[in-house]
Design an enzyme around this catalytic site. Structure first.
Site, PDB file in Angstrom:
ATOM      1  N   GLN A   8       0.829  -1.213   0.000  1.00  0.00           N
ATOM      2  CA  GLN A   8       0.000   0.000   0.000  1.00  0.00           C
ATOM      3  C   GLN A   8       0.864   1.264   0.000  1.00  0.00           C
ATOM      4  O   GLN A   8       0.478   2.293  -0.563  1.00  0.00           O
ATOM      5  CB  GLN A   8      -0.979   0.007   1.172  1.00  0.00           C
ATOM      6  CG  GLN A   8      -0.401  -0.161   2.544  1.00  0.00           C
ATOM      7  CD  GLN A   8      -0.311  -1.607   3.003  1.00  0.00           C
ATOM      8  OE1 GLN A   8      -0.115  -2.515   2.204  1.00  0.00           O
ATOM      9  NE2 GLN A   8      -0.459  -1.806   4.298  1.00  0.00           N
ATOM     10  N   ASN A  57       9.689  -6.910   1.762  1.00  0.00           N
ATOM     11  CA  ASN A  57       9.405  -8.327   1.593  1.00  0.00           C
ATOM     12  C   ASN A  57       8.922  -8.609   0.175  1.00  0.00           C
ATOM     13  O   ASN A  57       8.917  -7.732  -0.696  1.00  0.00           O
ATOM     14  CB  ASN A  57       8.395  -8.801   2.647  1.00  0.00           C
ATOM     15  CG  ASN A  57       7.055  -8.082   2.535  1.00  0.00           C
ATOM     16  OD1 ASN A  57       6.717  -7.509   1.503  1.00  0.00           O
ATOM     17  ND2 ASN A  57       6.287  -8.107   3.603  1.00  0.00           N
ATOM     18  N   THR A  89      16.108 -11.076   1.964  1.00  0.00           N
ATOM     19  CA  THR A  89      17.566 -10.984   1.857  1.00  0.00           C
ATOM     20  C   THR A  89      18.218 -12.316   1.506  1.00  0.00           C
ATOM     21  O   THR A  89      17.661 -13.388   1.764  1.00  0.00           O
ATOM     22  CB  THR A  89      18.161 -10.426   3.160  1.00  0.00           C
ATOM     23  OG1 THR A  89      19.523 -10.086   2.948  1.00  0.00           O
ATOM     24  CG2 THR A  89      18.052 -11.441   4.287  1.00  0.00           C
ATOM     25  N   GLN A 111      22.201 -13.179   8.244  1.00  0.00           N
ATOM     26  CA  GLN A 111      21.181 -12.840   7.257  1.00  0.00           C
ATOM     27  C   GLN A 111      19.916 -13.660   7.457  1.00  0.00           C
ATOM     28  O   GLN A 111      18.808 -13.200   7.177  1.00  0.00           O
ATOM     29  CB  GLN A 111      21.735 -13.038   5.843  1.00  0.00           C
ATOM     30  CG  GLN A 111      22.883 -12.099   5.512  1.00  0.00           C
ATOM     31  CD  GLN A 111      22.539 -10.639   5.754  1.00  0.00           C
ATOM     32  OE1 GLN A 111      21.645 -10.085   5.133  1.00  0.00           O
ATOM     33  NE2 GLN A 111      23.261 -10.002   6.676  1.00  0.00           N
ATOM     34  N   HIS A 167      16.899 -12.188   9.476  1.00  0.00           N
ATOM     35  CA  HIS A 167      16.006 -11.170   8.933  1.00  0.00           C
ATOM     36  C   HIS A 167      14.578 -11.693   8.770  1.00  0.00           C
ATOM     37  O   HIS A 167      13.607 -10.990   9.054  1.00  0.00           O
ATOM     38  CB  HIS A 167      16.495 -10.714   7.550  1.00  0.00           C
ATOM     39  CG  HIS A 167      17.530  -9.641   7.592  1.00  0.00           C
ATOM     40  ND1 HIS A 167      17.245  -8.331   7.876  1.00  0.00           N
ATOM     41  CD2 HIS A 167      18.873  -9.687   7.372  1.00  0.00           C
ATOM     42  CE1 HIS A 167      18.351  -7.608   7.827  1.00  0.00           C
ATOM     43  NE2 HIS A 167      19.354  -8.410   7.527  1.00  0.00           N
ATOM     44  N   GLU A 205      22.324 -11.316  -3.644  1.00  0.00           N
ATOM     45  CA  GLU A 205      22.268  -9.947  -3.126  1.00  0.00           C
ATOM     46  C   GLU A 205      23.602  -9.594  -2.461  1.00  0.00           C
ATOM     47  O   GLU A 205      24.214  -8.572  -2.758  1.00  0.00           O
ATOM     48  CB  GLU A 205      21.129  -9.836  -2.118  1.00  0.00           C
ATOM     49  CG  GLU A 205      21.013  -8.485  -1.453  1.00  0.00           C
ATOM     50  CD  GLU A 205      20.034  -8.491  -0.300  1.00  0.00           C
ATOM     51  OE1 GLU A 205      19.607  -7.395   0.091  1.00  0.00           O
ATOM     52  OE2 GLU A 205      19.701  -9.580   0.227  1.00  0.00           O
ATOM     53  N   HIS A 206      24.038 -10.436  -1.529  1.00  0.00           N
ATOM     54  CA  HIS A 206      25.333 -10.275  -0.865  1.00  0.00           C
ATOM     55  C   HIS A 206      26.180 -11.500  -1.186  1.00  0.00           C
ATOM     56  O   HIS A 206      25.745 -12.630  -0.971  1.00  0.00           O
ATOM     57  CB  HIS A 206      25.187 -10.215   0.658  1.00  0.00           C
ATOM     58  CG  HIS A 206      24.167  -9.246   1.160  1.00  0.00           C
ATOM     59  ND1 HIS A 206      22.870  -9.617   1.482  1.00  0.00           N
ATOM     60  CD2 HIS A 206      24.259  -7.916   1.423  1.00  0.00           C
ATOM     61  CE1 HIS A 206      22.211  -8.558   1.917  1.00  0.00           C
ATOM     62  NE2 HIS A 206      23.019  -7.511   1.893  1.00  0.00           N
ATOM     63  N   ASP A 266      25.830  -3.785   5.922  1.00  0.00           N
ATOM     64  CA  ASP A 266      24.475  -3.450   6.366  1.00  0.00           C
ATOM     65  C   ASP A 266      24.431  -2.122   7.099  1.00  0.00           C
ATOM     66  O   ASP A 266      23.392  -1.455   7.119  1.00  0.00           O
ATOM     67  CB  ASP A 266      23.937  -4.550   7.280  1.00  0.00           C
ATOM     68  CG  ASP A 266      23.455  -5.769   6.519  1.00  0.00           C
ATOM     69  OD1 ASP A 266      23.221  -5.657   5.304  1.00  0.00           O
ATOM     70  OD2 ASP A 266      23.315  -6.842   7.149  1.00  0.00           O
ATOM     71  N   GLU A 301      15.044   5.116 -45.082  1.00  0.00           N
ATOM     72  CA  GLU A 301      14.085   4.668 -44.073  1.00  0.00           C
ATOM     73  C   GLU A 301      12.648   5.005 -44.464  1.00  0.00           C
ATOM     74  O   GLU A 301      11.720   4.744 -43.690  1.00  0.00           O
ATOM     75  CB  GLU A 301      14.414   5.319 -42.720  1.00  0.00           C
ATOM     76  CG  GLU A 301      15.700   4.796 -42.097  1.00  0.00           C
ATOM     77  CD  GLU A 301      15.897   5.293 -40.671  1.00  0.00           C
ATOM     78  OE1 GLU A 301      15.179   6.235 -40.245  1.00  0.00           O
ATOM     79  OE2 GLU A 301      16.759   4.731 -39.977  1.00  0.00           O
ATOM     80  N   HIS A 348      11.924  13.826 -42.765  1.00  0.00           N
ATOM     81  CA  HIS A 348      13.077  14.040 -41.901  1.00  0.00           C
ATOM     82  C   HIS A 348      14.196  14.750 -42.673  1.00  0.00           C
ATOM     83  O   HIS A 348      14.796  15.711 -42.185  1.00  0.00           O
ATOM     84  CB  HIS A 348      13.612  12.687 -41.372  1.00  0.00           C
ATOM     85  CG  HIS A 348      12.813  12.106 -40.265  1.00  0.00           C
ATOM     86  ND1 HIS A 348      11.505  11.716 -40.401  1.00  0.00           N
ATOM     87  CD2 HIS A 348      13.161  11.821 -38.973  1.00  0.00           C
ATOM     88  CE1 HIS A 348      11.061  11.221 -39.264  1.00  0.00           C
ATOM     89  NE2 HIS A 348      12.057  11.279 -38.369  1.00  0.00           N
TER      90      HIS A 348
END
Length: 441
Positions: free
Chosen positions: A193, A225, A248, A270, A273, A339-340, A373, A427, A432
């Site tokens: 939201q 998330n 993560t 990690q 999390h 990611e890491h 982090d 073309e 043009h």
């Protein structure tokens, strides 16, 4: 606790690796179905929908969707001095790194009288998402806000989930971090939201909101998330996004020289999390794999969030992957696109230079992901779920637009006129060419 995947003796192509490497069972595609009606509801009902969704999803109906200024200043005044000192040091380091990322403008003279300039222009307004729920992330406030400030964005808005214990406002440490950075437009709105509010704006529905609660933004950034990630995917094109930063991940490429205790601690760090967090060890050393598994068994029971860690380590997204050698290990981590990515091997720095897909790379035993982090100076908002194959970590570039400025003299254009006409006619776009030729009649 954590399963093994044995790839020794197998010469797998990248597409085959993608099929066997660990991933969470619930992906973004499934979350999109749940998120679509949420976005539609916020788009049509604005603040009223945000309050209803907060009550249903967060268990609290906020009195104030936009955080009052007094709550921001009070949160900063009551912030623990040691925490404040830590946040200030993180801000200093992150600001230094991100200030250096700002690209320089340049002009190229392609011929006499023919100049193309490259300008970098910040977007006007950004929506910065800071997750909440299982943990508090003032560090994510810093990562989002500092990058946008160094890019020169004039309008910043932050959203973070409302908390029951905070009277429907975001966590006080989140508010304190915003105040520390001079951000005064903060919303107690979470999840999909919040992304919808930023993308489409939200009209007010009650007197304290006014006619407009939140104006639309140009870019939405920040971790979250799988539902936040799904929402960002759905609004991409309406607004820009940084990357799909979902649950993560850590991958550790290690050989027999690695300390199994360090590796185990980093995997746990990690995993705490989220139950969907991914912890992956890739190693050619069966001895190291066994030692890490033993250390995990010892350490997990003593960590604060042991149940969450155990669920994450035992999930389909986590594994110990055995490989023949570091060459195969490098292919595996490149296919995974973590990611890491930690590299704890002999010649770690050289291997790091060969990695093509990772959100951030942590080289050697003294560069744990936890450093990144908080206070390395790098940004911890990073691509997940394999999107490191095509996305970058958050930086000033997420908030900048490249604009080319073309300036030719009469002589410079005339020199090209016949060639432009020839290509335009080829073309089948003769107007043009006429737009150029007509200038010299």
């Amino acid at each position: 606790m954590i399963r093994r995947i044995d790839l020794r003796g197998q010469d797998l192509a990248r597409t085959e690796l993608l099929g066997v490497l660990p991933r969470p069972e619930i992906g973004v595609d499934q979350a999109v179905q749940a998120v679509t009606p949420i976005i539609a509801d916020v788009r049509s009902r604005g603040a009223a929908a945000l309050r209803d969704l907060s009550e249903r999803l967060d268990g609290v109906r906020p009195e104030h969707l936009r955080v009052p200024a007094a709550a921001l200043s009070d949160a900063l005044a009551s912030l623990d001095p040691q925490v404040r000192a830590g946040l200030e040091e993180a801000i200093r380091r992150v600001r230094a790194v991100h200030a250096a990322q700002v690209p320089t403008e340049h002009a190229t003279q392609v011929a006499p009288g023919a100049v193309v300039r490259q300008r970098w222009v910040p977007v006007q307004r950004v929506g910065l998402y800071v997750p909440g729920g299982r943990a508090v992330y003032p560090s994510s406030v810093i990562m989002n806000v500092v990058a946008a400030q160094e890019a020169g964005v004039p309008g910043l808005a932050v959203a973070s989930p409302p908390q029951k214990d905070a009277g429907g406002l975001p966590h006080p440490t989140i508010l304190a971090a915003c105040a520390l950075l001079g951000v005064d437009e903060v919303y107690g709105v979470g999840g999909a939201q919040a992304v919808a509010m930023f993308a489409y704006g939200a009209a007010g529905s009650e007197p304290q909101d006014g006619d407009v609660l939140c104006a639309p933004v140009d870019v939405v950034t920040g971790p979250g998330n799988v539902y936040v990630t799904a929402a960002k995917r759905l609004v991409r094109g309406v607004v820009g996004i940084d990357a799909e930063a979902g649950p993560t991940e850590i991958a550790v490429l290690a050989d027999a020289t690695a300390d199994p205790g360090h590796v185990a601690l980093d995997l746990i760090s990690q995993a705490e999390h989220d139950p969907m967090a991914a912890s992956v060890l890739v190693t050619p050393s069966v001895e190291l794999a066994g030692a890490v598994e033993a250390r995990l068994s010892d350490l997990v029971s003593s960590t604060k969030h042991s149940a969450r860690v155990m669920q994450a380590l035992g999930g389909p997204q986590s594994a110990v992957v055995l490989v023949d050698d570091l060459e195969q290990g490098l292919a595996v981590v490149d296919a995974y696109g973590a990611e890491h990515l930690e590299i704890q091997t002999e010649g770690a720095a050289e291997l790091a230079e060969r990695v093509r897909s990772a959100g951030a790379i942590f080289v050697g035993p003294w560069s744990p992901v936890s450093l990144g982090d908080y206070m390395a100076g790098s940004n911890h908002v990073l691509p997940t779920g394999g999107s490191a194959h095509f996305s970058s970590g958050l930086g000033v570039h997420a908030y900048l637009k490249s604009v080319q400025v073309v300036e030719y003299t009469r002589d410079a254009l005339e020199e090209l006129a016949d060639r432009i006409v020839a290509v335009a006619n080829d073309e089948d776009l003769p107007a043009h060419g006429e737009a150029v030729r007509g200038r010299f009649l």
